[in-house]
Scaffold this motif. Structure first.
Motif, PDB file in Angstrom:
ATOM      1  N   ASN A 194      39.065  44.872  44.142  1.00  0.00           N
ATOM      2  CA  ASN A 194      40.373  44.699  43.391  1.00  0.00           C
ATOM      3  C   ASN A 194      40.098  44.056  42.057  1.00  0.00           C
ATOM      4  N   GLY A 195      39.072  44.291  41.452  1.00  0.00           N
ATOM      5  CA  GLY A 195      38.501  43.609  40.296  1.00  0.00           C
ATOM      6  C   GLY A 195      37.761  42.454  40.177  1.00  0.00           C
ATOM      7  N   ARG A 196      37.760  41.855  41.328  1.00  0.00           N
ATOM      8  CA  ARG A 196      37.106  40.546  41.738  1.00  0.00           C
ATOM      9  C   ARG A 196      35.671  40.442  42.182  1.00  0.00           C
ATOM     10  N   LEU A 197      34.841  39.895  41.591  1.00  0.00           N
ATOM     11  CA  LEU A 197      33.250  39.611  42.015  1.00  0.00           C
ATOM     12  C   LEU A 197      33.215  39.246  43.433  1.00  0.00           C
ATOM     13  N   VAL A 198      32.725  39.621  44.480  1.00  0.00           N
ATOM     14  CA  VAL A 198      32.579  39.214  45.902  1.00  0.00           C
ATOM     15  C   VAL A 198      31.282  39.097  46.254  1.00  0.00           C
ATOM     16  N   ILE A 199      31.009  38.395  47.165  1.00  0.00           N
ATOM     17  CA  ILE A 199      29.654  38.483  47.971  1.00  0.00           C
ATOM     18  C   ILE A 199      29.599  39.442  49.029  1.00  0.00           C
ATOM     19  N   ARG A 200      28.538  40.473  48.995  1.00  0.00           N
ATOM     20  CA  ARG A 200      28.561  41.530  49.855  1.00  0.00           C
ATOM     21  C   ARG A 200      27.361  41.503  50.736  1.00  0.00           C
ATOM     22  N   THR A 233      39.859  29.552  36.838  1.00  0.00           N
ATOM     23  CA  THR A 233      40.422  31.033  36.571  1.00  0.00           C
ATOM     24  C   THR A 233      39.541  32.250  37.334  1.00  0.00           C
ATOM     25  N   ASP A 234      40.164  33.335  37.447  1.00  0.00           N
ATOM     26  CA  ASP A 234      39.368  34.245  38.263  1.00  0.00           C
ATOM     27  C   ASP A 234      37.944  34.798  37.681  1.00  0.00           C
ATOM     28  N   GLU A 235      38.013  34.611  36.107  1.00  0.00           N
ATOM     29  CA  GLU A 235      36.854  35.097  35.571  1.00  0.00           C
ATOM     30  C   GLU A 235      35.572  34.141  35.646  1.00  0.00           C
ATOM     31  N   CYS A 287      32.617  41.709  52.887  1.00  0.00           N
ATOM     32  CA  CYS A 287      32.876  41.188  51.600  1.00  0.00           C
ATOM     33  C   CYS A 287      33.691  39.915  51.618  1.00  0.00           C
ATOM     34  N   PHE A 288      32.973  39.001  51.134  1.00  0.00           N
ATOM     35  CA  PHE A 288      33.627  37.620  50.997  1.00  0.00           C
ATOM     36  C   PHE A 288      33.470  36.990  49.771  1.00  0.00           C
ATOM     37  N   ARG A 289      34.091  35.770  49.615  1.00  0.00           N
ATOM     38  CA  ARG A 289      34.101  35.104  48.346  1.00  0.00           C
ATOM     39  C   ARG A 289      34.393  33.637  48.490  1.00  0.00           C
ATOM     40  N   LEU A 290      33.626  32.810  47.599  1.00  0.00           N
ATOM     41  CA  LEU A 290      33.932  31.476  47.773  1.00  0.00           C
ATOM     42  C   LEU A 290      35.136  31.236  46.866  1.00  0.00           C
ATOM     43  N   VAL A 291      36.208  30.503  47.625  1.00  0.00           N
ATOM     44  CA  VAL A 291      37.256  29.908  47.040  1.00  0.00           C
ATOM     45  C   VAL A 291      37.156  28.791  46.006  1.00  0.00           C
ATOM     46  N   ALA A 292      37.331  29.345  44.933  1.00  0.00           N
ATOM     47  CA  ALA A 292      36.878  28.493  43.753  1.00  0.00           C
ATOM     48  C   ALA A 292      38.262  27.782  42.896  1.00  0.00           C
ATOM     49  N   THR A 293      38.703  26.725  43.912  1.00  0.00           N
ATOM     50  CA  THR A 293      39.822  26.041  43.447  1.00  0.00           C
ATOM     51  C   THR A 293      39.884  25.372  42.017  1.00  0.00           C
ATOM     52  N   GLY A 294      40.862  25.649  41.222  1.00  0.00           N
ATOM     53  CA  GLY A 294      41.229  25.210  39.794  1.00  0.00           C
ATOM     54  C   GLY A 294      40.254  25.893  38.770  1.00  0.00           C
ATOM     55  N   ASP A 299      34.597  34.444  39.402  1.00  0.00           N
ATOM     56  CA  ASP A 299      33.593  35.576  39.242  1.00  0.00           C
ATOM     57  C   ASP A 299      32.235  35.138  39.022  1.00  0.00           C
ATOM     58  N   VAL A 300      31.956  34.336  37.955  1.00  0.00           N
ATOM     59  CA  VAL A 300      30.697  33.863  37.249  1.00  0.00           C
ATOM     60  C   VAL A 300      30.153  33.016  38.387  1.00  0.00           C
ATOM     61  N   PHE A 301      30.895  32.158  39.011  1.00  0.00           N
ATOM     62  CA  PHE A 301      30.757  31.253  40.100  1.00  0.00           C
ATOM     63  C   PHE A 301      29.998  31.888  41.219  1.00  0.00           C
ATOM     64  N   ASN A 302      30.754  32.750  41.866  1.00  0.00           N
ATOM     65  CA  ASN A 302      30.344  33.424  42.747  1.00  0.00           C
ATOM     66  C   ASN A 302      29.147  34.212  42.501  1.00  0.00           C
ATOM     67  N   GLY A 303      28.811  34.904  41.398  1.00  0.00           N
ATOM     68  CA  GLY A 303      27.632  35.497  40.965  1.00  0.00           C
ATOM     69  C   GLY A 303      26.402  34.778  41.264  1.00  0.00           C
ATOM     70  N   GLU A 304      26.839  33.528  40.533  1.00  0.00           N
ATOM     71  CA  GLU A 304      25.490  32.461  40.224  1.00  0.00           C
ATOM     72  C   GLU A 304      25.126  32.078  41.814  1.00  0.00           C
ATOM     73  N   ILE A 305      26.175  31.856  42.795  1.00  0.00           N
ATOM     74  CA  ILE A 305      25.624  31.621  44.040  1.00  0.00           C
ATOM     75  C   ILE A 305      24.917  32.431  44.535  1.00  0.00           C
ATOM     76  N   VAL A 306      25.272  33.797  44.547  1.00  0.00           N
ATOM     77  CA  VAL A 306      24.231  34.949  45.288  1.00  0.00           C
ATOM     78  C   VAL A 306      22.790  34.961  44.812  1.00  0.00           C
ATOM     79  N   LYS A 307      22.841  34.621  43.049  1.00  0.00           N
ATOM     80  CA  LYS A 307      21.447  34.636  42.541  1.00  0.00           C
ATOM     81  C   LYS A 307      20.790  33.227  43.160  1.00  0.00           C
ATOM     82  N   ASP A 308      21.499  32.195  43.327  1.00  0.00           N
ATOM     83  CA  ASP A 308      20.793  30.857  44.057  1.00  0.00           C
ATOM     84  C   ASP A 308      20.388  31.366  45.311  1.00  0.00           C
ATOM     85  N   VAL A 309      21.366  31.938  46.299  1.00  0.00           N
ATOM     86  CA  VAL A 309      20.795  32.503  47.757  1.00  0.00           C
ATOM     87  C   VAL A 309      19.510  33.144  47.535  1.00  0.00           C
ATOM     88  N   GLN A 310      19.588  34.141  46.686  1.00  0.00           N
ATOM     89  CA  GLN A 310      18.360  35.023  46.679  1.00  0.00           C
ATOM     90  C   GLN A 310      17.075  34.364  46.426  1.00  0.00           C
TER      91      GLN A 310
END
Length: 493
Positions: A455-461, A426-428, A417-424, A431-442
């Protein structure tokens, strides 16, 4: 007088005369096409969206009144189904814990379809094959040879059966088969990381999902056994009746293994049924590297796992094992006139598999399990499990080397389980950014990860379960994630 041999008037659905030769040719062509497809998986997209025209065709095609030529069916499968399947055969599929299947398993599935055996009961060779496969499973999991079991659709059904057996094993529990569970305040326990099918099993069993107490986990995402003991004590004090505790071998989010030794000891002390959900993790016992850490599985009262995950058997092939065969049968057996058991003839061979689960009609799942275990052997399968875990560690190391990625959980087995560091952000927004990346990759067709929350944060699995997945495939996953992220950051999405 009408010609009774006519394929139009005959009640038989078999071909007639030269039609057999034509069907044979089509069958061989389809089989060769599937072998060619499996051989060239790496050259194909992992997944691609089903075109709207095909989707609408499926949704609006009327029930056929007149039959069509088998060639037309073969063409439709080739063009409308084969290119648009879920993709779990592909080495780039890492999103969910799906096995990749094997050519040998495919052949066994075809043979089982041709045989068309019903394994609900009766005395025939397929029943003995399933008994053999279950005996092998009992040995592999370290349970006593007197244990019982049954092959099912998957661990969802296996966990449901375990909850039913455990609830009937309490004092006076068999009366629940007639009176229902409403008058018994039964409660059970599983970690917050347990698969959702455990809660669903409580629901379907009539206990109610709230009767499953969710125990907190520690920093390694394993059940907190001190919290478990406190919850059991609190429920007893409140007049409730604890009866079951579920430990997980390979949690669905991060692949963690609950402290099964401690959970088993608490279950024995508290006189609770000890069940292990080992949907994919139990098969790590095939590996010498992991067998010792999963030794407690053999002490469980019941165990659920799937051959269609790490053993690579084609879907579906789940398994439930129960230490006490008498308690297992007592929860399901029926005496019905039309299912009478005899001392000889086709109705011999009791007990039947319908005495150990809810299904009377059951397919010959055991054939593909037998084929897989006998052709590849447990030693080779165990090595494959280790390779999957090695590839997962390789992926984790690659994530650690990338400054824009962060690892979000320890890698116990094969899930990263990992996650793109989204500098600048918010956590929310992250979450959206990482979720969109997963759909892009698929949608790129190059890899297929999924998401979960840690721990409440959306991650790439990424779950490395496919025997075909190698280091080059996880490198392609990371490269694609980074490329999609850069494209979005630069406004190119």
């Amino acid at each position: 007088m009408a010609d009774r041999s006519s394929p139009i008037l005959s009640s038989s659905l078999d071909p007639v005369g030269e039609q057999w030769d034509d069907l044979r040719r089509v069958g061989h062509e389809m089989l060769d096409e599937m072998f060619d497809n499996l051989m060239t998986l790496r050259e194909q997209r992992v997944w691609q969206p089903l075109p709207d025209t095909i989707r609408e065709g499926f949704r609006h095609t009327d029930v056929p009144r007149e039959g069509q030529d088998v060639h037309a069916f073969a063409k439709a499968f080739r063009e409308e189904v084969l290119p648009y399947s879920v993709g779990n055969r592909h080495p780039g599929f890492m999103g969910w814990v799906h096995g990749g299947g094997t050519p040998v398993g495919m052949l066994a599935e075809m043979l089982a379809g041709g045989l068309n055996a019903n394994l609900g009961g009766r005395d025939h060779a397929p029943v003995e094959v399933e008994r053999m496969v279950l005996r092998w499973a009992v040995a592999l999991m370290g349970m006593p040879d007197t244990a019982s079991g049954i092959l099912v659709t998957g661990s969802s059904m296996a966990n449901f059966i375990a909850v039913i057996v455990a609830s009937r094993a309490v004092e006076g529990g068999l009366a629940l088969r007639n009176s229902g569970v409403g008058l018994r305040p039964l409660v059970g326990y599983a970690a917050t990381s347990a698969h959702g099918c455990v809660s669903r099993a409580f629901d379907l069993a009539g206990l109610g999902s709230e009767a499953l107490r969710l125990v907190p986990v520690d920093k390694d995402f394993r059940m907190d056994t001190a919290a478990l003991q406190e919850m059991i004590a609190a429920d007893r004090k409140a007049g409730r009746e604890p009866f079951l505790v579920v430990g997980t071998a390979g949690t669905v989010d991060v692949g963690a293994i609950d402290p099964l030794d401690e959970i088993g000891a608490i279950a024995r002390e508290e006189k609770l049924w000890f069940h292990v959900d080992g949907a994919f993790g139990a098969l790590a016992r095939l590996s010498e590297r992991f067998a010792a850490s999963l030794a407690t599985i053999g002490q469980a009262d019941s165990l659920a796992f799937d051959f269609h995950k790490w053993a690579q058997v084609p879907y579906d092939a789940g398994c439930i094992l129960v230490r006490d065969a008498q308690k297992h049968a007592a929860a399901f057996a029926q005496n019905l006139n039309y299912l009478s058991r005899e001392d000889r003839g086709l109705a011999a061979g009791a007990p039947w598999f319908c005495d150990f689960g809810p299904d009377l009609s059951r397919g010959f799942r055991a054939l593909k399990v037998w084929a897989t275990l006998s052709v590849y052997g447990t030693q080779r399968l165990g090595h494959m499990v280790e390779r999957c875990c090695d590839v997962a560690q390789y992926l984790a190391a690659r994530v650690d080397r990338e400054p824009t990625l962060e690892l979000m959980a320890p890698v116990t087995l094969d899930i990263v389980c990992f996650r793109l560091v989204a500098t600048g952000m918010t956590d929310e927004d992250a979450d959206v950014f990482n979720g969109e990346i997963v759909k892009d990759v698929q949608e790129s067709g190059l890899a297929a990860p999924s998401t979960t929350r840690i721990n409440g944060r959306l991650v790439i699995r990424a779950a490395i379960v496919n025997h075909r997945t190698q280091e080059e495939d996880v490198d392609r996953l990371v490269d694609t994630v980074l490329a999609c992220a850069e494209r979005r950051r630069s406004g190119g999405a």
